[in-house]
Write an enzyme that holds these catalytic residues in place. Structure first.
Site, mmCIF file in Angstrom:
data_model
loop_
_atom_site.group_PDB
_atom_site.id
_atom_site.type_symbol
_atom_site.label_atom_id
_atom_site.label_comp_id
_atom_site.label_asym_id
_atom_site.label_seq_id
_atom_site.Cartn_x
_atom_site.Cartn_y
_atom_site.Cartn_z
ATOM 1 N N ASN A 1 -10.894 -2.793 -5.284
ATOM 2 C CA ASN A 1 -10.159 -1.806 -6.092
ATOM 3 C C ASN A 1 -10.841 -1.511 -7.440
ATOM 4 O O ASN A 1 -10.514 -0.530 -8.102
ATOM 5 C CB ASN A 1 -8.700 -2.236 -6.322
ATOM 6 C CG ASN A 1 -7.821 -2.100 -5.088
ATOM 7 O OD1 ASN A 1 -6.899 -2.877 -4.881
ATOM 8 N ND2 ASN A 1 -8.091 -1.112 -4.242
ATOM 9 N N ASP B 1 0.834 -1.206 0.000
ATOM 10 C CA ASP B 1 0.000 0.000 0.000
ATOM 11 C C ASP B 1 0.871 1.260 0.000
ATOM 12 O O ASP B 1 1.988 1.258 0.516
ATOM 13 C CB ASP B 1 -0.903 -0.022 1.242
ATOM 14 C CG ASP B 1 -2.051 0.963 1.132
ATOM 15 O OD1 ASP B 1 -2.341 1.428 0.006
ATOM 16 O OD2 ASP B 1 -2.660 1.266 2.167
HETATM 17 C C1 IPE Z 1 -5.369 -2.752 -0.138
HETATM 18 O O1 IPE Z 1 -5.034 -1.415 -0.296
HETATM 19 C C2 IPE Z 1 -5.296 -3.464 -1.446
HETATM 20 C C3 IPE Z 1 -3.970 -3.635 -2.009
HETATM 21 C C4 IPE Z 1 -2.856 -3.300 -1.444
HETATM 22 C C5 IPE Z 1 -3.928 -4.287 -3.276
HETATM 23 P P1 IPE Z 1 -6.156 -0.283 -0.484
HETATM 24 O O2 IPE Z 1 -5.437 1.003 -0.590
HETATM 25 O O3 IPE Z 1 -7.068 -0.653 -1.580
HETATM 26 O O4 IPE Z 1 -6.963 -0.398 0.891
HETATM 27 P P2 IPE Z 1 -7.852 0.683 1.649
HETATM 28 O O5 IPE Z 1 -8.849 1.199 0.655
HETATM 29 O O6 IPE Z 1 -6.936 1.748 2.117
HETATM 30 O O7 IPE Z 1 -8.450 -0.090 2.781
HETATM 31 C C1 IPE Z 2 -1.525 0.285 -3.331
HETATM 32 O O1 IPE Z 2 -1.352 1.648 -3.368
HETATM 33 C C2 IPE Z 2 -1.781 -0.294 -4.684
HETATM 34 C C3 IPE Z 2 -3.158 -0.794 -4.849
HETATM 35 C C4 IPE Z 2 -4.109 -0.747 -3.967
HETATM 36 C C5 IPE Z 2 -3.463 -1.381 -6.128
HETATM 37 P P1 IPE Z 2 -2.562 2.663 -3.336
HETATM 38 O O2 IPE Z 2 -2.970 2.955 -4.734
HETATM 39 O O3 IPE Z 2 -3.657 2.168 -2.464
HETATM 40 O O4 IPE Z 2 -1.864 3.943 -2.704
HETATM 41 P P2 IPE Z 2 -2.475 4.956 -1.658
HETATM 42 O O5 IPE Z 2 -3.032 4.156 -0.529
HETATM 43 O O6 IPE Z 2 -3.538 5.729 -2.369
HETATM 44 O O7 IPE Z 2 -1.313 5.802 -1.261
HETATM 45 MG MG MG Z 3 -4.079 2.413 -0.507
#
Ligand code: IPE
Ligand code: IPE
Ligand code: MG
Length: 242
Positions: A64, A16
């Site tokens: 997602n 993340d």
């Molecule tokens: C969790 O991260 C999913 C992945 C790392 C693939 P998200 O960024 O989607 O999770 P939330 O929305 O902060 O809970």
């Molecule tokens: C994790 O990074 C990747 C996926 C969830 C696919 P994020 O896209 O959630 O990054 P933040 O949380 O917005 O920084």
């Molecule tokens: Mg995230």
């Protein structure tokens, strides 16, 4: 930095913070995901070099899909690009690939790519590298329950025989040991629907590092922290028993 003394059998990572990494640099979120692919590459190499047996990476959650189309498209494109660019190296490293998740909702060419990579590495006996892609833990548990209920209804299964062990065999991860270390980067303290059943007794480690900055040293640091944890599984520690 030395090698950690006591390796977990299965490390699972919630990757993340790509978006925030990009935002800090005034870049589009997609640039963060691209940089995140570099961190995947480096982490996989480091895990192989350390002799880790199982590494599972959360790449795309079933939630997602709620993101803007352009971002989802970019993530799908990167998934394709990673497989194209890194498969040969993974094969060479004797990595066995698995992809856990829904499958039916991703583009047909990605489904084919997933099947090919699993077939191509099925006989490899190096690290098990699993990508959770279009994965959701609750969905996985509900699907397992549905399958068991169907079997019971058809008379193929006695409901009395359903145990946690039998249930676990119906999950995507049936071939893998439960993760003993779950790492989440970017400072968020939640599981976001990742390996809910499997993480029942995992050690959870939340690090502030944004995923694109995660590297060999970060992995080694996490493994050292794991080695220092005391796991009891509901029992008492050895000193208390003695
Ligand atoms: C969790 O991260 C999913 C992945 C790392 C693939 P998200 O960024 O989607 O999770 P939330 O929305 O902060 O809970
Ligand atoms: C994790 O990074 C990747 C996926 C969830 C696919 P994020 O896209 O959630 O990054 P933040 O949380 O917005 O920084
Ligand atoms: Mg995230």
């Amino acid at each position: 930095m030395g090698e950690p003394s006591h390796l977990p059998k299965h490390v699972a990572i919630i990757m993340d913070g790509n978006g925030r990494w990009a935002k800090k640099r005034y870049l589009p979120r997609e640039a963060g995901h691209y940089a995140g692919m570099g961190a995947v590459r480096e982490t996989v190499r480091a895990a192989c070099d350390l002799g880790l047996e199982n590494l599972t990476l959360f790449a795309f959650s079933s939630e997602n899909w709620k993101r803007p189309k352009t971002e989802v498209g970019a993530l799908m494109g990167l998934f394709r690009a990673y497989f194209r660019s890194d498969m040969d190296e993974l094969v060479e490293r004797k990595v066995r690939m698995r992809i856990i998740g829904h499958r039916g909702r991703v583009a047909p060419d990605i489904q084919t790519m997933i099947e090919d990579s699993e077939k191509r590495t099925a006989h490899n006996r190096g690290m098990n590298l699993t990508f959770a892609f279009d994965y959701g833990g609750q969905e996985e548990i509900a699907a397992a329950a549905q399958e068991l209920a169907r079997a019971a209804k058809d008379g193929r299964l006695d409901p009395e025989t359903i145990t946690p062990e039998l249930f676990a065999q119906r999950l995507f991860t049936s071939a893998l040991p439960a993760p003993d270390l779950v790492i989440r980067t970017s400072g968020e303290h939640r599981l976001s629907n990742f390996l809910l059943w499997q993480s029942a007794y995992a050690e959870l480690l939340f690090v502030d590092t944004l995923w694109p900055d995660f590297d060999r040293a970060a992995l080694t640091g996490a493994l050292e922290q794991f080695a220092a944890r005391e796991r009891r599984f509901g029992a008492l520690d050895s000193e208390a028993v003695a």
